[in-house]
Design an enzyme around this catalytic site. Structure first.
Site, PDB file in Angstrom:
ATOM      1  N   GLY A  50       0.831  -1.210   0.000  1.00  0.00           N
ATOM      2  CA  GLY A  50       0.000   0.000   0.000  1.00  0.00           C
ATOM      3  C   GLY A  50       0.864   1.257   0.000  1.00  0.00           C
ATOM      4  N   ARG A  80       0.838  -5.345  -5.129  1.00  0.00           N
ATOM      5  CA  ARG A  80       0.973  -6.333  -4.051  1.00  0.00           C
ATOM      6  C   ARG A  80       1.376  -7.687  -4.629  1.00  0.00           C
ATOM      7  NH1 ARG A  80      -0.624  -4.412   0.887  1.00  0.00           N
ATOM      8  NH2 ARG A  80      -2.108  -2.695   0.902  1.00  0.00           N
ATOM      9  N   ASP A  96       5.561  -5.432   6.059  1.00  0.00           N
ATOM     10  CA  ASP A  96       5.875  -6.800   6.473  1.00  0.00           C
ATOM     11  C   ASP A  96       5.964  -7.767   5.289  1.00  0.00           C
ATOM     12  OD1 ASP A  96       6.230  -8.680   8.693  1.00  0.00           O
ATOM     13  OD2 ASP A  96       4.327  -9.527   8.002  1.00  0.00           O
ATOM     14  N   THR A 125       4.938   1.516   6.438  1.00  0.00           N
ATOM     15  CA  THR A 125       3.513   1.202   6.497  1.00  0.00           C
ATOM     16  C   THR A 125       2.808   2.250   7.342  1.00  0.00           C
ATOM     17  OG1 THR A 125       1.792  -0.274   7.353  1.00  0.00           O
ATOM     18  CG2 THR A 125       3.948  -0.526   8.356  1.00  0.00           C
ATOM     19  N   ILE A 126       1.645   2.665   6.865  1.00  0.00           N
ATOM     20  CA  ILE A 126       0.870   3.600   7.692  1.00  0.00           C
ATOM     21  C   ILE A 126       0.406   2.894   8.964  1.00  0.00           C
ATOM     22  CG2 ILE A 126       0.079   5.074   5.785  1.00  0.00           C
ATOM     23  CD1 ILE A 126      -2.706   3.658   6.131  1.00  0.00           C
ATOM     24  N   ASP A 127       0.333   1.554   8.917  1.00  0.00           N
ATOM     25  CA  ASP A 127      -0.215   0.797  10.058  1.00  0.00           C
ATOM     26  C   ASP A 127       0.689   0.815  11.291  1.00  0.00           C
ATOM     27  OD1 ASP A 127      -2.128   0.206   8.220  1.00  0.00           O
ATOM     28  OD2 ASP A 127      -1.753  -1.944   8.127  1.00  0.00           O
ATOM     29  N   ASP A 149       2.870  -1.260  12.204  1.00  0.00           N
ATOM     30  CA  ASP A 149       2.883  -2.560  12.893  1.00  0.00           C
ATOM     31  C   ASP A 149       4.145  -3.388  12.619  1.00  0.00           C
ATOM     32  OD1 ASP A 149       2.391  -3.174  10.261  1.00  0.00           O
ATOM     33  OD2 ASP A 149       0.512  -4.255  10.618  1.00  0.00           O
ATOM     34  N   ARG A 208     -25.817  12.924  17.567  1.00  0.00           N
ATOM     35  CA  ARG A 208     -25.566  11.645  16.915  1.00  0.00           C
ATOM     36  C   ARG A 208     -24.358  10.919  17.477  1.00  0.00           C
ATOM     37  NH1 ARG A 208     -27.032  13.200  10.863  1.00  0.00           N
ATOM     38  NH2 ARG A 208     -29.132  12.346  10.958  1.00  0.00           N
ATOM     39  N   MET A 257      -7.942   2.853   9.059  1.00  0.00           N
ATOM     40  CA  MET A 257      -7.133   1.750   8.526  1.00  0.00           C
ATOM     41  C   MET A 257      -6.288   1.107   9.625  1.00  0.00           C
ATOM     42  SD  MET A 257      -5.875   2.596   4.695  1.00  0.00           S
ATOM     43  CE  MET A 257      -6.941   2.234   3.310  1.00  0.00           C
ATOM     44  N   GLY A 258      -5.736  -0.028   9.277  1.00  0.00           N
ATOM     45  CA  GLY A 258      -4.946  -0.805  10.239  1.00  0.00           C
ATOM     46  C   GLY A 258      -5.395  -2.240  10.123  1.00  0.00           C
ATOM     47  N   ARG A 259      -4.571  -3.021   9.422  1.00  0.00           N
ATOM     48  CA  ARG A 259      -5.010  -4.377   9.089  1.00  0.00           C
ATOM     49  C   ARG A 259      -5.083  -5.288  10.314  1.00  0.00           C
ATOM     50  NH1 ARG A 259      -5.182  -6.709   4.160  1.00  0.00           N
ATOM     51  NH2 ARG A 259      -3.792  -5.283   3.076  1.00  0.00           N
ATOM     52  N   ARG A 267     -24.374   7.030  12.503  1.00  0.00           N
ATOM     53  CA  ARG A 267     -23.907   6.931  11.122  1.00  0.00           C
ATOM     54  C   ARG A 267     -22.474   6.427  11.129  1.00  0.00           C
ATOM     55  NH1 ARG A 267     -28.531   8.409  10.725  1.00  0.00           N
ATOM     56  NH2 ARG A 267     -29.406  10.061   9.401  1.00  0.00           N
ATOM     57  N   GLN A 325      -6.513   8.525   4.311  1.00  0.00           N
ATOM     58  CA  GLN A 325      -5.425   8.404   5.292  1.00  0.00           C
ATOM     59  C   GLN A 325      -4.063   8.168   4.642  1.00  0.00           C
ATOM     60  OE1 GLN A 325      -7.233   5.879   8.864  1.00  0.00           O
ATOM     61  NE2 GLN A 325      -8.168   5.430   6.919  1.00  0.00           N
TER      62      GLN A 325
END
Ligand code: F6P
Length: 342
Positions: A10, A70, A101, A123-125, A127, A160, A167-169, A264, A272
């Site tokens: 990504g 990928r 990874d 990675t933006i994640d 991790d 509301r 995101m974040g797998r 909602r 992101q």
């Protein structure tokens, strides 16, 4: 030396700043730099692109000028042989792979196959193990936090509950940091799931007073809701399910609606990953790019530069792959306290 650079997985804000750092340093050391298009696919098929000498546009440019995919060469017939051929035919002395990874896992395996590889953790994640932060994470959670800031006013105006999917797998870092920065009232991450009862009790408590009759919930796209069914959901070449298809935010908003709240769901999604990297990520990316070029120059293959505390240090690729850096108890404690759960 002739050094190939590829970006895979990504796209992540800061990739172009890493490419810039590599090119500036490698060229000043007298090396040649070649861009490889579409990650491992380009290395298999010999697809190249020039890395510009006009560095000025790269520092703040999102995405990747080398394009990404990928592709997993270990899942393709003769994928590794094709890569070996590309090395030989084009006279590459080294390839720098910028990726997460999956990408670094491939780079590590190719090192074991005898190919001169250097990695750059991306990675933006956030991790990836063996590095304190990955570039792109700061930008991604800042965008998500900005989303929460904006959603606050509309949530308040309509009493509301807004559920914001981030995101974040596997890891909830983006949701945790954005949730804390954006003042979310509930933070739902894969590592420390909360029951729907707990979520409802936090929300109900807020609705006891008129001035707090609204709420923001930050949820990771990888959050596993009760009875989650992933059969038939599309996967990529690394076996990852398409999390956006699971619509966790909507599922939670539906539960809240059933409990009588106007609710909602909002998906932060690719916003992101888009746009310019934050100044923090530009600095980190630049340092990593320069350090990666230095590793190649010193012929320290099978390694990647990593952030440890305030220092950029070399670590073996094998230490970075295989296990993910998930949100730990220490970080979660703060989220629990903010939510009033402890
Ligand atoms: O790995 C980074 C990431 O942005 C994850 O947070 C997300 O689940 C995934 O990529 C989305 O993948 P794709 O770009 O293939 O849809």
């Amino acid at each position: 030396m002739k050094i190939g650079i590829l970006t895979s997985g990504g796209d992540t804000p800061g990739m172009n700043a890493v490419i810039r750092g590599i090119a500036i340093r490698a060229r000043s050391l007298g090396h040649e730099v070649v861009g490889i298009k579409y990650g491992w696919k380009g290395l298999m098929e010999g697809l190249f692109i020039e890395v510009p000498y006009d560095y000025d546009s790269l520092i703040d440019m999102g995405g990747t000028i080398l394009f990404s995919s990928r592709t997993n060469p270990f899942k393709r017939e003769n994928g590794v042989d094709q890569i070996k051929n590309t090395f030989k035919e084009n006279g590459f002395d080294a390839v720098i792979a910028i990726g997460g990874d999956d990408t670094l896992g491939v780079a590590n395996k190719l090192t074991r196959e005898g190919l001169p590889m250097v990695g750059v953790p991306k990675t933006i994640d956030n991790d990836l193990d063996a590095t304190d932060y990955t570039f792109g994470f700061n930008t991604a959670y800042s965008i998500a936090a900005d989303g929460l800031d904006k959603l606050k006013t509309t949530a308040k105006s309509h009493n509301r509950v807004l559920v914001v999917e981030m995101m974040g797998r596997h890891a909830g870092w983006i949701t945790l940091y954005a949730g804390l920065a954006g003042g979310a009232h509930v933070i739902l991450i894969p590592e420390f799931p909360l029951s729907m009862e707990t979520v409802l009790s936090i929300v109900k408590k807020r609705f006891e007073k008129e001035e707090t009759s609204w709420a923001l919930i930050a949820v990771s796209e990888g959050y596993e809701f009760e009875n989650l069914d992933v059969t038939g959901v599309e996967t990529d070449e690394f076996g990852h399910v398409r999390l956006d298809k699971l619509k966790i935010g909507e599922q939670i908003a539906e539960q809240l609606s059933k409990a009588g709240f106007s609710s909602r769901a909002i998906v932060m999604g690719y916003l992101q990953r888009g746009g310019p990297p934050s100044p923090y990520d530009r600095v980190l990316s630049t340092r990593l790019g320069i350090a990666a070029a230095d590793l190649v120059h010193e012929r320290k293959f099978g390694m990647m530069p990593a952030l440890k505390g305030t220092q950029i240090v070399p670590v073996p690729l094998s230490e970075a792959v295989g296990q993910l850096k998930l949100v730990d108890e220490h970080h979660w404690e703060f989220a629990k306290k903010v939510m009033g759960l402890d």
